[in-house]
Design an enzyme around this catalytic site. Structure first.
Site, PDB file in Angstrom:
ATOM      1  N   ARG A 102      36.433  32.107  39.462  1.00 22.76           N
ATOM      2  CA  ARG A 102      35.776  31.724  38.221  1.00 22.76           C
ATOM      3  C   ARG A 102      35.104  32.978  37.677  1.00 22.76           C
ATOM      4  NH1 ARG A 102      34.856  27.685  42.031  1.00 22.76           N
ATOM      5  NH2 ARG A 102      35.605  25.614  41.400  1.00 22.76           N
ATOM      6  N   LYS A 146      30.441  26.960  41.745  1.00 23.35           N
ATOM      7  CA  LYS A 146      30.431  25.637  41.120  1.00 23.35           C
ATOM      8  C   LYS A 146      30.825  24.545  42.101  1.00 23.35           C
ATOM      9  CE  LYS A 146      32.639  23.103  37.317  1.00 23.35           C
ATOM     10  NZ  LYS A 146      33.619  23.205  36.215  1.00 23.35           N
ATOM     11  N   HIS A 189      38.893  31.839  32.211  1.00 21.54           N
ATOM     12  CA  HIS A 189      39.556  30.913  33.130  1.00 21.54           C
ATOM     13  C   HIS A 189      41.036  31.228  33.295  1.00 21.54           C
ATOM     14  CE1 HIS A 189      40.174  27.200  35.349  1.00 21.54           C
ATOM     15  NE2 HIS A 189      41.188  26.901  34.546  1.00 21.54           N
ATOM     16  N   ARG A 227      41.960  32.615  36.789  1.00 19.91           N
ATOM     17  CA  ARG A 227      42.010  31.592  37.837  1.00 19.91           C
ATOM     18  C   ARG A 227      43.262  30.724  37.679  1.00 19.91           C
ATOM     19  NH1 ARG A 227      38.843  28.840  41.502  1.00 19.91           N
ATOM     20  NH2 ARG A 227      38.625  26.579  41.324  1.00 19.91           N
ATOM     21  N   HIS A 248      39.090  24.407  45.307  1.00 18.40           N
ATOM     22  CA  HIS A 248      38.933  23.121  44.631  1.00 18.40           C
ATOM     23  C   HIS A 248      38.535  22.066  45.656  1.00 18.40           C
ATOM     24  CE1 HIS A 248      41.250  24.864  41.217  1.00 18.40           C
ATOM     25  NE2 HIS A 248      40.523  24.005  40.532  1.00 18.40           N
ATOM     26  N   TYR A 268      49.078  21.788  38.727  1.00 21.80           N
ATOM     27  CA  TYR A 268      49.810  23.036  38.506  1.00 21.80           C
ATOM     28  C   TYR A 268      51.207  22.954  39.117  1.00 21.80           C
ATOM     29  CZ  TYR A 268      45.503  25.321  36.965  1.00 21.80           C
ATOM     30  OH  TYR A 268      44.371  25.676  36.267  1.00 21.80           O
TER      31      TYR A 268
END
Length: 333
Positions: A166, A193, A282, A285, A308, A317
């Protein structure tokens, strides 16, 4: 915004007062600084809304909170932001010892209003273009020269994509978090995050054969004289990995910001002949995950690397990369 842990008599011993002050700090840490700032701004906005209509903000009637949600939506505020503002209102009530509006909402008017807001004002997610391997190579090619800024910027792009970082993680990276070894570099992310409890996460970036992110990172550290022990103390160097440069390209001790990363991505995209509006911080990433999915990388390895919490986002993805593979209509369309 936080209330006192308990009423403090004036005759308490100094050591007890110090303990209570420390407890206040711990209580304040229950929410990230960014969340606290957002809540403070949200609460001020709600107070201004109530003042303009001559109604009480504290305690707030559920009908007023529902009206606030409607007015915000009409003003173009995203449903997710309105949801956060309602959370801030509830938080302020709890912090002052009052029942939150949602707890007093027997008719469920707030929940019904938010359901309507999400349905009526739902926005399509603004999906930025990924800086996959070929795009990143084109971006890197636009950074000419061997000066400090050129080496820094190349390292930011390559490391950011290779680590699926990030932009805040890139800006916050610290020298003690890097560990170079023959196979590449290990990077510890103390907090992010997806790791609000600051348990820390470690990823590995291999040298590779095309982008060569480890070499570009090493070149930046060498040029900025950030490698090896501090000559004054003899100890390992400390401070940010990626640092702000003056207009004359003089190194400072200050870290870059997440906006630096976003501006760099857009500038390099534009220089490469791409539409800069399609790219953001972003994109680095997303670029790693897009490229890994296209190369049929292991889904669980991708999740571990990108950190994640859920497989769902990473699986998206993979689904996108293979959307035409073994298509259901391949044999008859």
């Amino acid at each position: 915004m936080a209330r006192d842990l308990l009423p403090i008599p004036t005759n308490l011993p100094a050591d007890l007062l110090a303990e209570i002050e420390g407890a206040r700090d711990t209580l304040a840490a229950s929410k990230a600084n960014s969340t606290q700032r957002a809540y403070a701004t949200d609460w001020e906005r709600f107070c201004a809304f109530c003042d303009a209509r001559n109604v009480e903000a504290l305690p707030a009637h559920p009908d007023i909170v529902a009206l606030f949600a409607h007015v915000e939506a009409e003003a173009g505020i995203a449903p997710v932001t309105i949801g956060r503002r309602l959370a801030a209102i509830n938080h302020q009530h709890k912090e002052t010892g009052l029942a939150s509006p949602t707890a007093r909402d027997a008719a469920g008017i707030i929940a019904q209003m938010m359901a309507g807001v999400r349905r009526k004002y739902a926005r399509k997610k603004d999906q930025k273009a990924p800086a996959a391997a070929d795009v990143l190579a084109a971006m890197l090619a636009t950074i000419n020269g061997t000066g400090l800024r050129a080496k820094r910027d190349r390292a930011i792009l390559a490391t950011g994509m290779a680590g699926a970082f990030r932009r805040s993680e890139i800006a916050g990276m610290q020298l003690p978090d890097l560990a170079f070894e023959p196979s590449g570099v290990r990077i510890v992310i103390p907090r992010s995050k997806g790791d609000q409890d600051a348990e820390g996460q470690e990823i590995a970036i291999p040298e590779g054969r095309q982008i060569r992110p480890v070499s570009l990172l090493d070149e930046w550290l060498e040029a900025a004289d950030l490698k090896g022990p501090d000559p004054e103390t003899g100890k390992s160097r400390r401070g940010p990995v990626f640092r702000r440069l003056t207009r004359g390209d003089t190194l400072t001790a200050d870290p870059i910001t997440d906006k630096t990363v976003a501006r760099l991505v857009k500038a390099c995209a534009s220089a490469a002949g791409l539409d800069p509006s399609l790219f953001s911080g972003h994109s680095l990433r997303a670029g790693f995950l897009t490229e890994a999915a296209a190369k049929r990388a292991n889904l669980f390895k991708m999740k571990d690397h990108s950190r994640h919490k859920s497989l769902d986002t990473v699986a998206g993805y993979v689904r996108d990369a293979g959307i035409f593979d073994d298509h259901a209509g391949e044999d008859f369309l």
